[in-house]
Design an enzyme around this catalytic site. Structure first.
Site, short mmCIF file in Angstrom:
data_model
loop_
_atom_site.label_atom_id
_atom_site.label_comp_id
_atom_site.label_asym_id
_atom_site.label_seq_id
_atom_site.Cartn_x
_atom_site.Cartn_y
_atom_site.Cartn_z
N ALA A 16 0.84 -1.20 0.00
CA ALA A 16 0.00 0.00 0.00
C ALA A 16 0.88 1.26 0.00
O ALA A 16 0.61 2.21 -0.74
CB ALA A 16 -0.91 0.00 1.21
N ASP A 72 2.48 1.59 -3.40
CA ASP A 72 1.51 2.06 -4.39
C ASP A 72 1.26 3.56 -4.26
O ASP A 72 1.09 4.27 -5.25
CB ASP A 72 0.16 1.33 -4.25
CG ASP A 72 0.28 -0.11 -4.71
OD1 ASP A 72 1.31 -0.45 -5.34
OD2 ASP A 72 -0.65 -0.90 -4.43
N SER A 112 31.01 -16.41 -27.53
CA SER A 112 30.46 -17.60 -26.91
C SER A 112 31.55 -18.21 -26.04
O SER A 112 32.62 -17.60 -25.88
CB SER A 112 30.04 -18.53 -28.04
OG SER A 112 29.54 -19.70 -27.52
N LEU A 113 31.33 -19.38 -25.46
CA LEU A 113 32.36 -20.00 -24.62
C LEU A 113 32.71 -21.37 -25.16
O LEU A 113 31.84 -22.12 -25.60
CB LEU A 113 31.83 -20.17 -23.19
CG LEU A 113 31.58 -18.91 -22.37
CD1 LEU A 113 30.84 -19.26 -21.08
CD2 LEU A 113 32.89 -18.22 -22.04
N GLU A 117 31.16 -19.85 -11.71
CA GLU A 117 29.78 -19.34 -11.63
C GLU A 117 28.82 -20.35 -12.23
O GLU A 117 29.21 -21.13 -13.08
CB GLU A 117 29.61 -18.08 -12.50
CG GLU A 117 30.43 -16.92 -12.13
CD GLU A 117 30.52 -15.89 -13.28
OE1 GLU A 117 29.93 -16.13 -14.37
OE2 GLU A 117 31.16 -14.88 -13.07
N LYS A 171 26.22 -21.61 -14.91
CA LYS A 171 25.94 -21.26 -16.30
C LYS A 171 24.42 -21.22 -16.44
O LYS A 171 23.74 -22.24 -16.32
CB LYS A 171 26.55 -22.29 -17.25
CG LYS A 171 26.40 -21.91 -18.72
CD LYS A 171 27.26 -22.82 -19.57
CE LYS A 171 27.14 -22.54 -21.06
NZ LYS A 171 25.82 -22.29 -21.55
N ASP A 224 20.88 -21.01 -18.04
CA ASP A 224 20.33 -21.37 -19.35
C ASP A 224 19.23 -20.39 -19.72
O ASP A 224 18.04 -20.66 -19.57
CB ASP A 224 19.78 -22.80 -19.29
CG ASP A 224 19.59 -23.38 -20.67
OD1 ASP A 224 20.01 -22.72 -21.65
OD2 ASP A 224 19.03 -24.48 -20.79
N GLU A 261 22.36 -12.60 -18.69
CA GLU A 261 21.36 -13.53 -19.17
C GLU A 261 19.98 -13.11 -18.67
O GLU A 261 19.83 -12.77 -17.50
CB GLU A 261 21.72 -14.91 -18.59
CG GLU A 261 21.41 -16.07 -19.44
CD GLU A 261 22.44 -16.34 -20.55
OE1 GLU A 261 23.44 -15.62 -20.66
OE2 GLU A 261 22.19 -17.29 -21.30
N TYR A 274 26.91 -11.00 -15.71
CA TYR A 274 28.16 -11.72 -15.40
C TYR A 274 29.37 -11.28 -16.21
O TYR A 274 30.41 -11.91 -16.16
CB TYR A 274 27.96 -13.22 -15.58
CG TYR A 274 27.31 -13.59 -16.91
CD1 TYR A 274 27.95 -13.32 -18.12
CD2 TYR A 274 26.06 -14.19 -16.94
CE1 TYR A 274 27.35 -13.64 -19.32
CE2 TYR A 274 25.47 -14.51 -18.15
CZ TYR A 274 26.11 -14.24 -19.33
OH TYR A 274 25.52 -14.54 -20.51
N LYS A 310 29.76 -28.16 -19.19
CA LYS A 310 28.35 -28.53 -19.33
C LYS A 310 28.03 -29.70 -18.41
O LYS A 310 28.75 -30.70 -18.40
CB LYS A 310 28.06 -28.95 -20.78
CG LYS A 310 28.14 -27.80 -21.76
CD LYS A 310 26.87 -27.01 -21.79
CE LYS A 310 25.95 -27.54 -22.88
NZ LYS A 310 24.78 -26.67 -23.08
N CYS A 354 -14.97 -36.36 -27.94
CA CYS A 354 -14.49 -36.18 -26.57
C CYS A 354 -14.52 -37.53 -25.86
O CYS A 354 -15.54 -38.22 -25.87
CB CYS A 354 -15.39 -35.18 -25.83
SG CYS A 354 -15.05 -35.12 -24.07
N CYS A 370 -17.56 -37.14 -22.94
CA CYS A 370 -18.99 -36.95 -23.22
C CYS A 370 -19.36 -37.43 -24.62
O CYS A 370 -20.53 -37.40 -24.99
CB CYS A 370 -19.39 -35.50 -23.03
SG CYS A 370 -18.70 -34.40 -24.30
N CYS A 404 -19.09 -36.03 -27.29
CA CYS A 404 -19.49 -34.98 -28.23
C CYS A 404 -18.33 -34.66 -29.15
O CYS A 404 -17.21 -35.13 -28.95
CB CYS A 404 -19.87 -33.71 -27.47
SG CYS A 404 -21.50 -33.82 -26.79
N CYS A 443 -13.14 -30.05 -26.70
CA CYS A 443 -14.48 -30.62 -26.66
C CYS A 443 -15.44 -29.43 -26.77
O CYS A 443 -15.30 -28.45 -26.06
CB CYS A 443 -14.66 -31.34 -25.32
SG CYS A 443 -16.37 -31.65 -24.92
N CYS A 492 -19.97 -30.82 -20.95
CA CYS A 492 -19.18 -32.05 -20.83
C CYS A 492 -18.85 -32.26 -19.35
O CYS A 492 -18.34 -31.35 -18.68
CB CYS A 492 -17.89 -31.90 -21.64
SG CYS A 492 -16.71 -33.20 -21.30
#
Ligand code: IVH
Length: 692
Positions: free
Chosen positions: A35, A38, A83-84, A114, A116, A118, A172, A224, A313, A407, A410, A412, A425, A430
């Site tokens: 509150a 806000d 890249s690594l 550290e 890695k 994803d 990342e 990083y 990895k 379905c 049911c 249907c 469905c 149903c």
């Protein structure tokens, strides 16, 4: 005393809000309630509206996103985003250390290890401390300008405390695992093709051209690395990470290692803890700590990657099992979902016997057949999924799966809507849909009708006592007490009984007085989750007003200039209006009137005065309800839920078989540990948020 000028007050409010954003989003130790926050935010918004000349790109009000872009501009990365090189074994890492020492003289080298992450690589450019651009990695040379999308991410400071002319940082963007799980559930209910993993979800979110939609996705970041730095330098990588923390960024927790042996054990430790992190981690990164060596002769970079760092990895965790059958479930919105029934198998700490196959396209794409040997993995570390079929093990007795033409419940018809992958469905009556709607209606985040779970919901619908959740309000005690259910464990038929029936009826009566936002969520309007329900409740007084809302009509009519008083976004506004314009929605509205249901309007500050106000909880172990539900309860009572134990954590809520990394960290920090019973006591009047 003189009053501050509007410019002074605006500057003060921006600084205060940035401070509280950092405490809340980055450090998980808020100092003020929703509150109060806000109130600061609204005051800033109104001052900026009254004084457009004071607009600034680093104002917290700029985080909500703006009108959609036609396309992203291109950004050239100088230097390129590399890249690594990958290593897969101890020996690879020893070779790496050997190579560096050969070039740098035979002295022990210090490293930083550290996680890695994803996620999706991105860069941030600050000039004289002001965030001026964010870009995706793209092909490493050229990426997309995603500044407007990145501004919506609360863990990115819009201004940092430095005079340096240019500071380019890299890291990342990711979607936390829990948020991924919620997003997939929403996508499935909406008949959309769900994201396969958190990385795709993060990439898909960053590619949205409408930054207001991005603002709805709880993306997070870890920084990083540095790109170009003008006017500042760092002697070590650890010093760079420490400075990033000081500026208010989130960074990966790192371990400084004096030798390559220490690196090996730091990696082994990370690997055992990999599932405890709130983000998906696919390995570890090893970096030379001394940055002055990065450009030494023989080091530097190749065209693709630096010679002073390596990725290690982790082997993805997966298990082999047999697909016994594919069944089809019918959800609340009628979506038919194929489900893999598997030979039970252990994987990453739990026994898996079922996995969602999402939709028929997915089954066909992976050529999954009943009887196949399959590899299963956990998407986003949490959702069991069939990764691939082991085709070498096929015997010829496997058979292809076809989605049913009707379905399964049911009988249907089923249909595919334009732009959707899911079959639905078409029968709103149903029994499977009715039971799922009923279960949703009674669930904890909705109207919290205790005792009315899936089994009772199924039985009520099969017995013909309930076709629609609102039928609950006409149930008689006798009918309910006589309800017969099948026990799932033994298959035996049992009666609900008078005592249980009385409890449920009491909870149904109590539901009448539940707040408006819960009621909106309970109706199960397609695409409307708890967040939108809260937003919609904040700017409407009743169902009648919501159903014919002028505000929502304005959002739909002028999506580029939505009314400032309406937080509901375009898609959601459209979904709500469509729901109440349809037959079912109109009937629902009329019945709510008939039943005299007028939910109390949610005071926006309700939770700010809750008994758990100011307390930060971390959850671990198996709880009696889902973590999501438990988190929602804590938040509703004014508490906060964080992912990791820090000094700021007030309590570790430990369920059964707690004992992982969070548990150990809590012991180390002497964080008070409580059980679910203790938590329940904290909710009681007079407890004032203290356990007994
Ligand atoms: S350093 C010049 N550190 O992994 C080196 N990268 O496979 C810049 N990644 O492109 C990267 N976590 O997107 C670094 N802690 C971390 C990382 C990390 C994830 C990503 C990054 C990189 C990819 C290489």
């Amino acid at each position: 005393m003189t009053l501050p000028s509007p410019a002074e007050r605006v500057a003060f409010l921006r600084c205060k809000i940035a401070h509280h954003d950092r405490l809340y989003y980055v450090e998980a130790r808020p100092e003020i309630g929703d509150a109060d926050y806000d109130a600061l935010y609204r005051e800033l918004e109104s001052l900026e509206r009254a004084h457009p000349e004071l607009a600034a790109p680093d104002s917290p009000t700029q985080r909500v996103g703006g009108a959609p872009l036609a396309a992203f501009a291109e950004v050239r990365h100088v230097p390129p985003m590399l890249s690594l090189d990958k290593t897969h074994s101890r020996d690879d890492l020893l070779d790496f250390d050997h190579f560096l020492r050969k070039n740098l003289g035979d002295t022990p080298l210090a490293y930083v290890v550290e996680p890695k992450v994803d996620g999706v690589a991105f860069s941030l450019l600050y000039e004289c401390g002001l965030l001026i651009r964010a870009a995706t990695r793209g092909n490493g040379e050229v990426g997309d300008d995603i500044t407007r999308n990145v501004r919506t991410i609360r863990t990115i400071p819009l201004r940092i405390a430095t005079d340096a002319a240019r500071v380019e940082l890299r890291g990342e963007v990711f979607l936390p695992k829990e948020a991924f799980l919620r997003l997939v559930q929403q996508q499935e209910a909406a008949g959309e093709a769900p994201f396969a993993n958190p990385r795709n979800a993060a990439a898909g979110s960053l590619k949205l051209l409408d930054s207001r939609e991005v603002a709805q996705r709880p993306l997070d970041t870890l920084l990083y690395a540095a790109g170009a730095l003008e006017g500042m330098a760092f002697a070590t990588h650890a010093a760079l990470l420490d400075q990033l923390v000081a500026w208010g960024f989130r960074t990966p927790a790192y371990t400084r290692c004096a030798t390559i042996d220490a690196v090996l054990s730091a990696i082994a430790k990370l690997e055992t803890r990999r599932h405890d992190f709130p983000f998906e981690m696919d390995g570890a990164v090893v970096k030379l700590d001394d940055r002055s060596l990065y450009k030494a002769p023989g080091i530097g970079t190749t065209a693709k990657s630096p010679r002073w760092a390596r990725a290690f990895k982790f082997v993805p965790e997966r298990a082999e099992t047999v697909l016994r059958d594919i069944t089809v479930q019918v959800g609340r919105t009628g979506v038919l979902t194929p489900v893999a029934e598997l030979e039970p198998v252990r994987l990453a700490g739990s026994v898996i016997s079922r996995a969602t196959l999402h939709n028929a396209d997915e089954v066909a794409r992976k050529d999954i057949r009943v009887g196949d040997h399959v590899w299963i993995a956990k998407a986003g570390d949490v959702i069991p999924a069939i990764e691939s079929v082991i085709t070498e093990k096929r015997t010829g007795n496997e058979h292809a799966f076809v989605m049913p033409a009707a379905c399964p419940v049911c009988k249907c018809g089923v249909a595919r809507r334009e732009d959707e992958v899911a079959l639905r469905c078409v029968n709103p009556f149903c029994p499977a849909q009715c039971a799922a709607r009923l279960e949703h209606f009674a669930s904890r985040n909705a109207l919290e009708i205790e005792g009315l779970g899936g089994v009772v919901a199924d039985a009520l619908v099969s017995a013909g006592l309930v076709h629609d959740p609102l039928d609950l309000f006409a149930l008689s005690a006798d009918a309910l007490a006589g309800l017969v259910m099948r026990q799932s464990s033994t298959g035996r038929a049992v009666q609900l009984g008078a005592r249980n029936a009385a409890k449920i009826l009491q909870a149904i009566e109590k539901a009448r007085a539940k707040p408006f936002d819960r009621w909106i969520f309970a109706l199960g309007i397609p695409r409307i989750g708890t967040t939108v329900a809260t937003q919609a409740a904040a700017c409407h007084q009743s169902f009648a007003e919501l159903a014919h809302s002028e505000l929502l009509q304005q959002v739909v009519a002028t999506p580029d200039a939505p009314p400032a008083t309406c937080p509901v976004k375009l898609e959601a506004a459209r979904a709500i209006l469509e729901f109440f314009a349809g037959d079912y929605g109109r009937r629902t509205l009329a019945r709510l009137e008939e039943l005299g249901i007028r939910p109390p309007v949610t005071p926006s500050a309700a939770s700010a005065d809750g008994p758990l106000r100011g307390k930060i909880f971390v959850l671990t172990g198996t709880l009696s309800i889902s973590r999501e539900e438990m988190s929602a309860r804590i938040r509703q009572a004014g508490g906060k839920v964080a992912d990791a134990v820090t000094k700021a954590t007030s309590f570790l809520l430990a369920g059964e078989d707690a004992g992982g990394a969070k548990f150990r960290k809590a012991q180390e920090l002497k964080t008070p540990q409580i059980t679910e019973q203790d938590l329940a006591r904290m909710f009681e009047p007079g407890a004032e948020g203290r356990p007994a």
